[in-house]
Design a protein around this motif. Structure first.
Motif, PDB file in Angstrom:
ATOM      1  N   TYR A   1     -42.769  98.426  52.492  1.00 37.92           N
ATOM      2  CA  TYR A   1     -41.661  97.696  53.113  1.00 37.92           C
ATOM      3  C   TYR A   1     -40.827  96.942  52.079  1.00 37.92           C
TER       4      TYR A   1
ATOM      5  N   TYR B   1     -45.475  94.371  58.297  1.00 36.32           N
ATOM      6  CA  TYR B   1     -45.741  94.695  56.904  1.00 36.32           C
ATOM      7  C   TYR B   1     -46.654  93.621  56.332  1.00 36.32           C
TER       8      TYR B   1
ATOM      9  N   GLU C   1     -46.913 101.170  57.924  1.00 37.45           N
ATOM     10  CA  GLU C   1     -45.760 102.090  57.894  1.00 37.45           C
ATOM     11  C   GLU C   1     -45.601 102.777  59.254  1.00 37.45           C
TER      12      GLU C   1
ATOM     13  N   ARG D   1     -44.234 100.337  61.767  1.00 31.53           N
ATOM     14  CA  ARG D   1     -42.780 100.134  61.588  1.00 31.53           C
ATOM     15  C   ARG D   1     -41.992 101.306  62.144  1.00 31.53           C
TER      16      ARG D   1
ATOM     17  N   ARG E   1     -39.282 101.153  65.120  1.00 35.15           N
ATOM     18  CA  ARG E   1     -37.931 101.696  64.906  1.00 35.15           C
ATOM     19  C   ARG E   1     -37.602 102.749  65.966  1.00 35.15           C
TER      20      ARG E   1
ATOM     21  N   GLU F   1     -39.441  90.253  62.379  1.00 32.23           N
ATOM     22  CA  GLU F   1     -39.539  91.202  61.279  1.00 32.23           C
ATOM     23  C   GLU F   1     -40.473  92.348  61.652  1.00 32.23           C
ATOM     24  N   PRO F   2     -40.227  93.511  61.093  1.00 34.55           N
ATOM     25  CA  PRO F   2     -41.140  94.633  61.346  1.00 34.55           C
ATOM     26  C   PRO F   2     -42.508  94.365  60.710  1.00 34.55           C
TER      27      PRO F   2
END
Length: 133
Positions: free
Chosen positions: A52, A17, A121, A124, A128, A14-15
């Motif tokens: 998120y 957060y 943020e 993430r 990405r 998972e990213p």
């Protein structure tokens, strides 16, 4: 490199957060009443997309709408704003708003929570960027 789901090809990791920091920041905004806390969030360039968890993004969006209207920001006004926009049930009703505000006892650490949400943020966005670039 993270393991991949063979069917979807998506990363199983998972990213970055934190539900806790997101809830603490939202709680601080609602407990403080909104004007000072949301000014700090805006100064730190926090937006609904900084969150998120989709429900947290909706709650923050409601807080910002109230802030821009010069209205108080608290569980009741945020709940009403979410109801008017058809999002209250989607986020878990007043029960979830109360659960969020119960996460902290003081708004004293709002800047710390905002900084953590912003850092996550950015992390993430970097993940990405490197995963797609």
């Amino acid at each position: 490199m993270a393991a991949k789901d063979m069917q979807s090809g998506k990363s199983l990791r998972e990213p970055p957060y934190s539900v806790d920091y997101e809830q603490a920041l939202l709680a601080a905004c609602m407990l403080e009443g909104g004007q000072d806390s949301l000014s700090k969030c805006i100064d730190m360039k926090l937006t609904p997309s900084s969150f998120y968890i989709p429900a947290h993004a909706e709650i923050f969006k409601a807080c910002l709408a109230l802030y821009k209207a010069g209205s108080p920001v608290n569980v009741l006004t945020v709940g009403e704003q979410l109801r008017v926009t058809g999002k209250l049930e989607r986020i878990g009703n007043y029960a979830y708003l109360n659960q969020v505000t119960d996460r902290i006892e003081t708004t004293a650490h709002l800047s710390f929570y905002a900084k953590k949400v912003k850092e996550l943020e950015i992390a993430r966005n970097l993940v990405r960027f490197f995963m797609t670039g």
